[in-house]
Scaffold this motif. Structure first.
Motif, mmCIF file in Angstrom:
data_model
loop_
_atom_site.group_PDB
_atom_site.id
_atom_site.type_symbol
_atom_site.label_atom_id
_atom_site.label_comp_id
_atom_site.label_asym_id
_atom_site.label_seq_id
_atom_site.Cartn_x
_atom_site.Cartn_y
_atom_site.Cartn_z
ATOM 1 N N ASP A 104 -9.615 -16.478 -20.619
ATOM 2 C CA ASP A 104 -9.474 -17.593 -21.555
ATOM 3 C C ASP A 104 -9.024 -17.056 -22.917
ATOM 4 O O ASP A 104 -9.759 -16.323 -23.583
ATOM 5 C CB ASP A 104 -10.812 -18.308 -21.685
ATOM 6 C CG ASP A 104 -10.729 -19.539 -22.574
ATOM 7 O OD1 ASP A 104 -9.653 -19.783 -23.170
ATOM 8 O OD2 ASP A 104 -11.757 -20.234 -22.716
ATOM 9 N N PRO A 105 -7.816 -17.394 -23.382
ATOM 10 C CA PRO A 105 -7.313 -16.887 -24.667
ATOM 11 C C PRO A 105 -8.222 -17.240 -25.845
ATOM 12 O O PRO A 105 -8.390 -16.430 -26.767
ATOM 13 C CB PRO A 105 -5.939 -17.540 -24.811
ATOM 14 C CG PRO A 105 -5.534 -17.848 -23.403
ATOM 15 C CD PRO A 105 -6.809 -18.198 -22.684
ATOM 16 N N ALA A 106 -8.817 -18.424 -25.812
ATOM 17 C CA ALA A 106 -9.694 -18.828 -26.915
ATOM 18 C C ALA A 106 -10.946 -17.952 -26.958
ATOM 19 O O ALA A 106 -11.395 -17.547 -28.043
ATOM 20 C CB ALA A 106 -10.083 -20.300 -26.748
ATOM 21 N N TRP A 107 -11.508 -17.669 -25.788
ATOM 22 C CA TRP A 107 -12.688 -16.785 -25.738
ATOM 23 C C TRP A 107 -12.316 -15.371 -26.155
ATOM 24 O O TRP A 107 -13.049 -14.710 -26.893
ATOM 25 C CB TRP A 107 -13.261 -16.800 -24.322
ATOM 26 C CG TRP A 107 -14.449 -15.900 -24.130
ATOM 27 C CD1 TRP A 107 -15.738 -16.196 -24.411
ATOM 28 C CD2 TRP A 107 -14.435 -14.564 -23.622
ATOM 29 N NE1 TRP A 107 -16.558 -15.126 -24.116
ATOM 30 C CE2 TRP A 107 -15.773 -14.107 -23.631
ATOM 31 C CE3 TRP A 107 -13.431 -13.715 -23.172
ATOM 32 C CZ2 TRP A 107 -16.125 -12.833 -23.195
ATOM 33 C CZ3 TRP A 107 -13.771 -12.450 -22.735
ATOM 34 C CH2 TRP A 107 -15.112 -12.007 -22.750
ATOM 35 N N GLN A 108 -11.168 -14.897 -25.726
ATOM 36 C CA GLN A 108 -10.727 -13.546 -26.069
ATOM 37 C C GLN A 108 -10.546 -13.374 -27.575
ATOM 38 O O GLN A 108 -10.864 -12.324 -28.137
ATOM 39 C CB GLN A 108 -9.397 -13.236 -25.350
ATOM 40 C CG GLN A 108 -9.514 -13.169 -23.840
ATOM 41 C CD GLN A 108 -8.161 -13.003 -23.167
ATOM 42 O OE1 GLN A 108 -7.114 -12.972 -23.838
ATOM 43 N NE2 GLN A 108 -8.158 -12.904 -21.834
ATOM 44 N N ALA A 109 -10.080 -14.420 -28.232
ATOM 45 C CA ALA A 109 -9.774 -14.315 -29.657
ATOM 46 C C ALA A 109 -11.027 -14.120 -30.508
ATOM 47 O O ALA A 109 -10.963 -13.479 -31.569
ATOM 48 C CB ALA A 109 -9.007 -15.559 -30.104
ATOM 49 N N GLN A 110 -12.137 -14.664 -30.066
ATOM 50 C CA GLN A 110 -13.351 -14.570 -30.884
ATOM 51 C C GLN A 110 -14.423 -13.658 -30.282
ATOM 52 O O GLN A 110 -15.525 -13.540 -30.809
ATOM 53 C CB GLN A 110 -13.948 -15.974 -31.089
ATOM 54 C CG GLN A 110 -14.213 -16.744 -29.793
ATOM 55 C CD GLN A 110 -15.532 -16.392 -29.119
ATOM 56 O OE1 GLN A 110 -16.512 -16.158 -29.816
ATOM 57 N NE2 GLN A 110 -15.530 -16.325 -27.791
ATOM 58 N N SER A 111 -14.084 -12.947 -29.198
ATOM 59 C CA SER A 111 -15.075 -12.144 -28.479
ATOM 60 C C SER A 111 -14.988 -10.669 -28.850
ATOM 61 O O SER A 111 -13.966 -10.013 -28.602
ATOM 62 C CB SER A 111 -14.886 -12.313 -26.965
ATOM 63 O OG SER A 111 -15.710 -11.409 -26.271
ATOM 64 N N GLN A 130 -20.189 -15.329 -19.701
ATOM 65 C CA GLN A 130 -21.185 -16.052 -18.921
ATOM 66 C C GLN A 130 -20.602 -16.527 -17.585
ATOM 67 O O GLN A 130 -21.346 -16.803 -16.652
ATOM 68 C CB GLN A 130 -21.680 -17.258 -19.711
ATOM 69 C CG GLN A 130 -22.230 -16.904 -21.080
ATOM 70 C CD GLN A 130 -23.441 -15.983 -20.996
ATOM 71 O OE1 GLN A 130 -24.418 -16.296 -20.303
ATOM 72 N NE2 GLN A 130 -23.378 -14.840 -21.666
ATOM 73 N N ARG A 131 -19.267 -16.599 -17.531
ATOM 74 C CA ARG A 131 -18.561 -16.959 -16.308
ATOM 75 C C ARG A 131 -17.337 -16.058 -16.180
ATOM 76 O O ARG A 131 -16.760 -15.629 -17.173
ATOM 77 C CB ARG A 131 -18.107 -18.429 -16.338
ATOM 78 C CG ARG A 131 -19.229 -19.430 -16.536
ATOM 79 C CD ARG A 131 -18.700 -20.871 -16.466
ATOM 80 N NE ARG A 131 -17.529 -21.052 -17.324
ATOM 81 C CZ ARG A 131 -17.586 -21.284 -18.631
ATOM 82 N NH1 ARG A 131 -18.759 -21.373 -19.240
ATOM 83 N NH2 ARG A 131 -16.476 -21.430 -19.325
ATOM 84 N N ARG A 132 -16.945 -15.796 -14.960
ATOM 85 C CA ARG A 132 -15.800 -14.905 -14.735
ATOM 86 C C ARG A 132 -14.522 -15.478 -15.354
ATOM 87 O O ARG A 132 -13.669 -14.732 -15.833
ATOM 88 C CB ARG A 132 -15.615 -14.706 -13.227
ATOM 89 C CG ARG A 132 -14.512 -13.721 -12.888
ATOM 90 C CD ARG A 132 -14.481 -13.405 -11.416
ATOM 91 N NE ARG A 132 -13.477 -12.398 -11.128
ATOM 92 C CZ ARG A 132 -13.314 -11.832 -9.926
ATOM 93 N NH1 ARG A 132 -14.100 -12.188 -8.923
ATOM 94 N NH2 ARG A 132 -12.364 -10.927 -9.747
#
Length: 522
Positions: free
Chosen positions: A177-184, A170-172
């Motif tokens: 972001d490691p936290a976003w990467q882990a669950q994406s 939703q944002r560049r």
């Protein structure tokens, strides 16, 4: 089969040939006009007896049973393949990838766009404003989604498309972001795709999501994602999941060997799901037909047909393009519908009249049954055309006269005259002289009078009759005739159905014109 092979006898002197069939047939008639049981049944039996393969779309629940009767009567029951909510499976994404491989990803995008179009048309209240924007934006999104999924997983599934789009950043800043990467799922798929596509290509694809998609207005971005996922999510549930997300047990190319694929998914029973399902298979069938000329000769000689009664449920923006080019693939289209306004209402969007006329203009043969729709009647009359018509005229008149009169007059004349005259003289001679003198006068008068009168009467009568004719350009068949002069079958008409059979560029021997009054036994 030669193109001039007769398929159906229209009159003692005229035949409908395979060449005519390849130019398309549209049949129009109101409710109860006999279009299905008349010209429709005659053409269906003619195509089956000729050994054609075909695709039959079903709007009404009884349509499948009717075609089973046709196949049985034509001894083609063994050629019938039923694809329904209970039997048959066609994973259209797997089919398209198997047919074209990784180079055919754009074809997968277009296939999904047809799914979205079908879902849009089947909606009870399809929108119109900004239609082009949403279409272009959705196509762009899919073009940057499908290559990543194919590279990451080796295939493309609807479930993965939905997960990928829902998990888009939703944002560049989220991309780092490691936290976003882990669950994406989005990030995980992109990371795996990088090893197949290479860093450069992956970066190109990710630039869209980081710079274009993420920068869209949040409401616009949300609407795009919701619209896409909602339309595709129906394939994740119920019979659509079994029929279109499992194995591939049938393919459109079976028709090239004489199979008749019956889509027993009636729109009036299965509603939007039935319409969308048939639209998807129809689109891929049309694509396969247009591509058949690249196949070996054994796969492109047999004629095939596309049949759609109540075709307004199944038309889309690709139909006009297909119909304008399918003749070279020996493809015969038969579309039946009730009226022109039915087309306008179903097509929707911008300029529905022009789009409907564009599609119908690609059908060289048009069969007009009885209809009470004034606009359809007018269209049929315009299609047949105008010619110099001799119109008789007749006039008759009668007149009578009578007169009665009286005249009277009086005249008086008066006149008079009066006069007086006299004379005198003297004469002399040698012997003497003499003289004579005399005179006289007269007077008179006259008068008179008179009168006259008279009476006159008279009467008379006359009559006249005039006959003649005048010539003028006018409809060959008046519009009202399409609602009053054609038989609609049933016991009242001896189970006979009549129709005006029109064909562009042809002069029928029986009529000497480009149309013919054809009769069919129910």
């Amino acid at each position: 089969m030669e193109l001039d092979t007769p398929l159906l006898q229209l009159s003692p002197d005229d035949y409908f040939t395979l060449r005519d069939a390849c130019q398309g047939v549209s049949i129009v008639g109101g409710i109860g006009s006999g279009k299905t049981s008349g010209s429709g049944a005659a053409l269906a039996m003619a195509y089956l007896r000729a050994g054609m393969g075909g695709l039959v779309l079903c709007a009404k629940p009884e349509e499948a049973a009717l075609w089973r009767q046709y196949a049985q009567a034509a001894r083609r029951a063994d050629s019938l393949i039923t694809f329904s909510s209970q039997e048959g499976s066609f994973n259209f994404l797997a089919y398209e990838l198997a047919r074209q491989g990784g180079d055919g990803l754009n074809s997968v995008v277009e296939c999904l766009m047809r799914v979205l179009e079908a879902a849009h048309q089947a909606s009870p209240s399809p929108g119109r404003a900004g239609e082009r924007f949403w279409e272009d934006t959705t196509r762009q999104l899919l073009r940057h989604c499908i290559p990543v999924l194919h590279a990451a997983t080796g295939t493309v599934t609807i479930a993965d498309i939905i997960r990928f789009v829902r998990g888009a950043p939703q944002r560049r800043e989220e991309l780092g972001d490691p936290a976003w990467q882990a669950q994406s799922f989005f990030y995980q798929a992109s990371d795996r795709a990088r090893h197949v596509l290479g860093t450069t290509r992956t970066v190109e694809l990710m630039r869209y999501w980081a710079e274009d998609f993420a920068r869209l207005d949040p409401k616009t971005r949300g609407n795009i994602a919701i619209s896409l996922s909602t339309s595709l999510d129906r394939f994740q549930h119920g019979w659509l999941r079994r029929a279109f997300c499992g194995e591939v047990t049938l393919v459109p190319e079976l028709c090239f060997q004489g199979a008749i694929i019956l889509l027993d998914m009636p729109a009036l029973r299965l509603n939007e799901d039935g319409i969308i399902a048939q639209q998807v298979f129809k689109y891929l069938w049309q694509r396969a037909v247009l591509n058949r000329n690249a196949l070996p000769p054994a796969h492109r000689q047999r004629p095939v047909f596309l049949w759609a009664d109540e075709c307004q449920y199944f038309i889309n923006s690709y139909d006009a393009e297909y119909q304008s080019t399918c003749r070279g693939s020996r493809a015969c289209t038969v579309y039946l519908t009730q009226s022109l306004p039915t087309f306008y209402a179903t097509i929707g969007g911008e300029q529905p009249r022009d789009r409907a006329q564009h599609l119908l203009g690609n059908f060289a043969t048009r069969v007009f049954h009885s209809t009470s729709c004034p606009e359809t009647q007018e269209w049929a009359a315009r299609t047949i055309g105008r010619a110099l018509q001799r119109r008789a005229n007749y006039s008759e008149g009668e007149s009578a006269s009578w007169n009665d009169g009286l005249s009277r007059g009086e005249n008086v004349t008066r006149g008079g005259s009066r006069g007086r005259s006299g004379s005198s003289g003297t004469s002399m001679g040698p012997g003497g002289s003499s003289s004579t003198t005399g005179g006289g006068w007269n007077a008179g008068s006259s008068w008179g009078s008179g009168e006259n009168w008279g009476e006159n009467r008279g009467s008379g009568n006359s009559s006249s009759t005039n006959r003649g004719y005048a010539e003028q350009m006018d409809y060959v068949i008046e519009p009202a005739a399409f609602g009053s002069a054609l038989m609609t079958g049933g016991s009242a008409n001896g189970n006979q159905v009549s129709a005006i059979w029109y064909q562009a560029g042809r002069q029928f021997r029986r009529s000497g014109r480009n149309f013919l009054l054809a009769r069919f036994q129910q």
